[in-house]
Scaffold this motif. Structure first.
Motif, PDB file in Angstrom:
ATOM      1  N   ALA A  18      41.113-118.506 -95.998  1.00 22.24           N
ATOM      2  CA  ALA A  18      42.179-117.693 -96.596  1.00 22.24           C
ATOM      3  C   ALA A  18      41.703-117.048 -97.890  1.00 22.24           C
ATOM      4  CB  ALA A  18      43.409-118.551 -96.860  1.00 22.24           C
ATOM      5  N   ILE A  19      40.985-117.804 -98.710  1.00 24.66           N
ATOM      6  CA  ILE A  19      40.488-117.260 -99.974  1.00 24.66           C
ATOM      7  C   ILE A  19      39.524-116.108 -99.715  1.00 24.66           C
ATOM      8  CG2 ILE A  19      39.065-117.793-101.990  1.00 24.66           C
ATOM      9  CD1 ILE A  19      40.291-120.647-101.882  1.00 24.66           C
ATOM     10  N   ALA A  20      38.650-116.272 -98.728  1.00 24.66           N
ATOM     11  CA  ALA A  20      37.700-115.205 -98.386  1.00 24.66           C
ATOM     12  C   ALA A  20      38.426-113.976 -97.854  1.00 24.66           C
ATOM     13  CB  ALA A  20      36.690-115.716 -97.359  1.00 24.66           C
ATOM     14  N   ALA A  21      39.453-114.191 -97.004  1.00 21.19           N
ATOM     15  CA  ALA A  21      40.217-113.074 -96.456  1.00 21.19           C
ATOM     16  C   ALA A  21      40.983-112.349 -97.558  1.00 21.19           C
ATOM     17  CB  ALA A  21      41.186-113.577 -95.387  1.00 21.19           C
ATOM     18  N   ILE A  22      41.594-113.104 -98.463  1.00 14.10           N
ATOM     19  CA  ILE A  22      42.341-112.501 -99.569  1.00 14.10           C
ATOM     20  C   ILE A  22      41.408-111.667-100.448  1.00 14.10           C
ATOM     21  CG2 ILE A  22      43.561-113.033-101.719  1.00 14.10           C
ATOM     22  CD1 ILE A  22      44.813-115.422-100.166  1.00 14.10           C
ATOM     23  N   LYS A  23      40.196-112.137-100.676  1.00 14.43           N
ATOM     24  CA  LYS A  23      39.230-111.366-101.467  1.00 14.43           C
ATOM     25  C   LYS A  23      38.987-110.001-100.811  1.00 14.43           C
ATOM     26  CE  LYS A  23      34.556-111.517-103.405  1.00 14.43           C
ATOM     27  NZ  LYS A  23      33.299-112.326-103.527  1.00 14.43           N
ATOM     28  N   GLY A  24      38.853-109.998 -99.482  1.00 18.62           N
ATOM     29  CA  GLY A  24      38.662-108.741 -98.780  1.00 18.62           C
ATOM     30  C   GLY A  24      39.874-107.834 -98.878  1.00 18.62           C
ATOM     31  N   ILE A  25      41.069-108.424 -98.763  1.00 15.37           N
ATOM     32  CA  ILE A  25      42.307-107.646 -98.844  1.00 15.37           C
ATOM     33  C   ILE A  25      42.465-107.031-100.234  1.00 15.37           C
ATOM     34  CG2 ILE A  25      44.834-107.824 -98.831  1.00 15.37           C
ATOM     35  CD1 ILE A  25      44.455-110.042 -96.656  1.00 15.37           C
ATOM     36  N   LEU A  26      42.188-107.804-101.283  1.00 12.71           N
ATOM     37  CA  LEU A  26      42.311-107.283-102.642  1.00 12.71           C
ATOM     38  C   LEU A  26      41.298-106.166-102.894  1.00 12.71           C
ATOM     39  CD1 LEU A  26      42.895-110.570-104.714  1.00 12.71           C
ATOM     40  CD2 LEU A  26      44.593-108.939-103.852  1.00 12.71           C
ATOM     41  N   THR A  27      40.120-106.289-102.307  1.00  7.22           N
ATOM     42  CA  THR A  27      39.131-105.217-102.426  1.00  7.22           C
ATOM     43  C   THR A  27      39.622-103.952-101.736  1.00  7.22           C
ATOM     44  OG1 THR A  27      37.317-106.819-102.509  1.00  7.22           O
ATOM     45  CG2 THR A  27      36.739-104.554-101.939  1.00  7.22           C
ATOM     46  N   ALA A  28      40.281-104.111-100.581  1.00  4.81           N
ATOM     47  CA  ALA A  28      40.844-102.952 -99.881  1.00  4.81           C
ATOM     48  C   ALA A  28      41.921-102.278-100.723  1.00  4.81           C
ATOM     49  CB  ALA A  28      41.410-103.376 -98.528  1.00  4.81           C
ATOM     50  N   PHE A  29      42.729-103.061-101.420  1.00  8.11           N
ATOM     51  CA  PHE A  29      43.734-102.486-102.324  1.00  8.11           C
ATOM     52  C   PHE A  29      43.050-101.624-103.386  1.00  8.11           C
ATOM     53  CE2 PHE A  29      46.923-106.222-101.701  1.00  8.11           C
ATOM     54  CZ  PHE A  29      47.349-105.672-100.501  1.00  8.11           C
ATOM     55  N   GLU A  30      41.958-102.142-103.952  1.00 10.14           N
ATOM     56  CA  GLU A  30      41.244-101.390-104.979  1.00 10.14           C
ATOM     57  C   GLU A  30      40.627-100.116-104.398  1.00 10.14           C
ATOM     58  OE1 GLU A  30      38.353-103.985-106.650  1.00 10.14           O
ATOM     59  OE2 GLU A  30      39.829-105.404-107.454  1.00 10.14           O
ATOM     60  N   ASN A  31      40.011-100.230-103.236  1.00  8.95           N
ATOM     61  CA  ASN A  31      39.313 -99.091-102.647  1.00  8.95           C
ATOM     62  C   ASN A  31      40.261 -97.975-102.237  1.00  8.95           C
ATOM     63  OD1 ASN A  31      36.977-100.547-102.988  1.00  8.95           O
ATOM     64  ND2 ASN A  31      36.705-101.045-100.822  1.00  8.95           N
ATOM     65  N   THR A  32      41.433 -98.340-101.732  1.00  6.18           N
ATOM     66  CA  THR A  32      42.379 -97.328-101.265  1.00  6.18           C
ATOM     67  C   THR A  32      43.289 -96.822-102.382  1.00  6.18           C
ATOM     68  OG1 THR A  32      44.027 -99.006-100.643  1.00  6.18           O
ATOM     69  CG2 THR A  32      42.434 -98.324 -98.943  1.00  6.18           C
ATOM     70  N   GLY A  33      43.348 -97.570-103.481  1.00  6.93           N
ATOM     71  CA  GLY A  33      44.261 -97.215-104.563  1.00  6.93           C
ATOM     72  C   GLY A  33      45.710 -97.517-104.229  1.00  6.93           C
ATOM     73  N   LEU A  34      45.948 -98.303-103.174  1.00  2.88           N
ATOM     74  CA  LEU A  34      47.303 -98.669-102.752  1.00  2.88           C
ATOM     75  C   LEU A  34      47.413-100.191-102.698  1.00  2.88           C
ATOM     76  CD1 LEU A  34      47.799 -96.138 -99.800  1.00  2.88           C
ATOM     77  CD2 LEU A  34      48.884 -96.041-102.054  1.00  2.88           C
ATOM     78  N   ARG A  35      48.290-100.749-103.501  1.00  2.00           N
ATOM     79  CA  ARG A  35      48.502-102.201-103.460  1.00  2.00           C
ATOM     80  C   ARG A  35      49.814-102.477-102.753  1.00  2.00           C
ATOM     81  NH1 ARG A  35      46.328-106.638-106.332  1.00  2.00           N
ATOM     82  NH2 ARG A  35      47.579-108.490-105.906  1.00  2.00           N
ATOM     83  N   LEU A  36      49.726-102.881-101.511  1.00  2.00           N
ATOM     84  CA  LEU A  36      50.920-103.177-100.724  1.00  2.00           C
ATOM     85  C   LEU A  36      51.391-104.600-101.009  1.00  2.00           C
ATOM     86  CD1 LEU A  36      50.000-101.724 -97.201  1.00  2.00           C
ATOM     87  CD2 LEU A  36      50.941-100.547 -99.199  1.00  2.00           C
ATOM     88  N   PRO A  37      52.676-104.873-100.813  1.00  2.00           N
ATOM     89  CA  PRO A  37      53.142-106.259-100.901  1.00  2.00           C
ATOM     90  C   PRO A  37      52.364-107.123 -99.905  1.00  2.00           C
ATOM     91  CG  PRO A  37      55.000-104.740-100.782  1.00  2.00           C
ATOM     92  CD  PRO A  37      53.772-103.937-100.472  1.00  2.00           C
ATOM     93  N   LEU A  38      51.877-108.261-100.362  1.00  2.81           N
ATOM     94  CA  LEU A  38      51.099-109.161 -99.517  1.00  2.81           C
ATOM     95  C   LEU A  38      51.902-110.416 -99.226  1.00  2.81           C
ATOM     96  CD1 LEU A  38      48.464-110.038 -98.123  1.00  2.81           C
ATOM     97  CD2 LEU A  38      47.678-110.893-100.353  1.00  2.81           C
ATOM     98  N   MET A  39      52.073-110.698 -97.937  1.00  3.60           N
ATOM     99  CA  MET A  39      52.784-111.882 -97.483  1.00  3.60           C
ATOM    100  C   MET A  39      51.760-112.885 -96.962  1.00  3.60           C
ATOM    101  SD  MET A  39      55.523-109.627 -95.286  1.00  3.60           S
ATOM    102  CE  MET A  39      56.444-111.016 -94.613  1.00  3.60           C
TER     103      MET A  39
END
Length: 287
Positions: free
Chosen positions: A145-166
């Protein structure tokens, strides 16, 4: 839509949809690839859940990352599956005429050197395609989960869009992740994610999860979600928990717990969601 999602969460219990995998797939079939090979089936499933009363529908992308798709030989189609998954969900929402949010679904995994990049890529595709929120569900391994979340947070940075994360975990009967970590450890280790909600899904059914849902509500100020299985499958793979039985088992939690999102996991159908949605409407009218 992000602000709309958060406002709706604060306005009462939202209904999540039910199972996609057990509803759509046959033995040996990669359910996620149906977004490409049988899009009408995926579209109809989404529409059925919306018509049943779902406020949030999840994309048919639980295993649509390069790691998970490798077992089917579909890794090169990961981006296309995620894009199609969001597009089909959006089509169903538009055709239904209802306000409904699209959650880009990511199924959790164990950690490996490739995990973070696989989830960055999947999250990037879901975000770019127009998901309203992301749902990382069936978390069974904390390191994964920690590794997956790291990837998701990087995607937020790369796209400039931070979606609500459940975030939603699955637990053993003893109340731990299968990796052996407690709920307290799960919350603490993922606090940096800024998750809008924490929840439980899958598992052994409503009754076995009830004490841990209550505990989850004590551990975090985030919104709380719960989408359990329709019991456990029998030897033929059939789930015997009816919509009425599932809703009856949920009533004490709806009354006594701080639940903000409810839905169903394996074995649940639009019928289960319809009865749950009717129960929520009844509670709201009589509140």
């Amino acid at each position: 839509m992000t602000d709309d999602f958060e406002r709706c969460l604060g306005g009462g219990i939202m209904i999540l949809d039910g199972a996609m995998g057990t509803l759509l797939s046959n033995n040996g079939t990669c359910c996620d690839n149906l977004c490409l090979s049988d899009p009408d089936a995926v579209y109809r499933a989404h529409l059925a859940y919306i018509e049943a009363g779902a406020d949030i529908i999840t994309t048919d992308t639980f295993n649509a990352n390069t790691q998970a798709l490798a077992r089917y030989g579909f890794s090169k189609h990961a981006d296309d599956i995620c894009s199609a998954g969001v597009r089909l969900a959006r089509m169903a929402v538009a055709d239904s005429g209802r306000q409904c949010f699209v959650a880009g679904c990511l199924g959790a995994c164990t950690a490996s050197p490739a995990t973070t990049e696989a989830y960055r890529r999947q999250a990037d595709a879901l975000i770019t395609a127009g998901a309203d929120t992301l749902l990382l569900e069936t978390i069974f391994d904390l390191d994964g989960a920690i590794a997956a979340i790291k990837g998701i947070l990087t995607a937020f940075e790369n796209t400039g869009l931070r979606l609500p994360l459940m975030l939603s975990a699955t637990l053993t009967r003893e109340g731990c992740l299968p990796s052996g970590h407690t709920l307290e450890q799960f919350i603490e280790a993922t606090r940096h994610s800024g998750a809008i909600s924490y929840g439980l899904n899958c598992g052994f059914g409503v009754e076995s999860s009830a004490p841990w849902i209550k505990r989850l509500g004590e551990l975090t100020h985030a919104y709380i979600s719960f989408h359990p299985n329709a019991g456990l499958p029998d030897a033929t793979g059939r789930y015997a928990c009816t919509p009425e039985r599932l809703t009856e088992a949920m009533r004490p939690l709806l009354r006594d717990c701080r639940l903000n999102i409810i839905g169903g996991c394996c074995g649940t159908t639009p019928g289960h969601i319809r009865v749950l949605a009717n129960e929520i409407r009844h509670l709201t009218i009589n509140a």
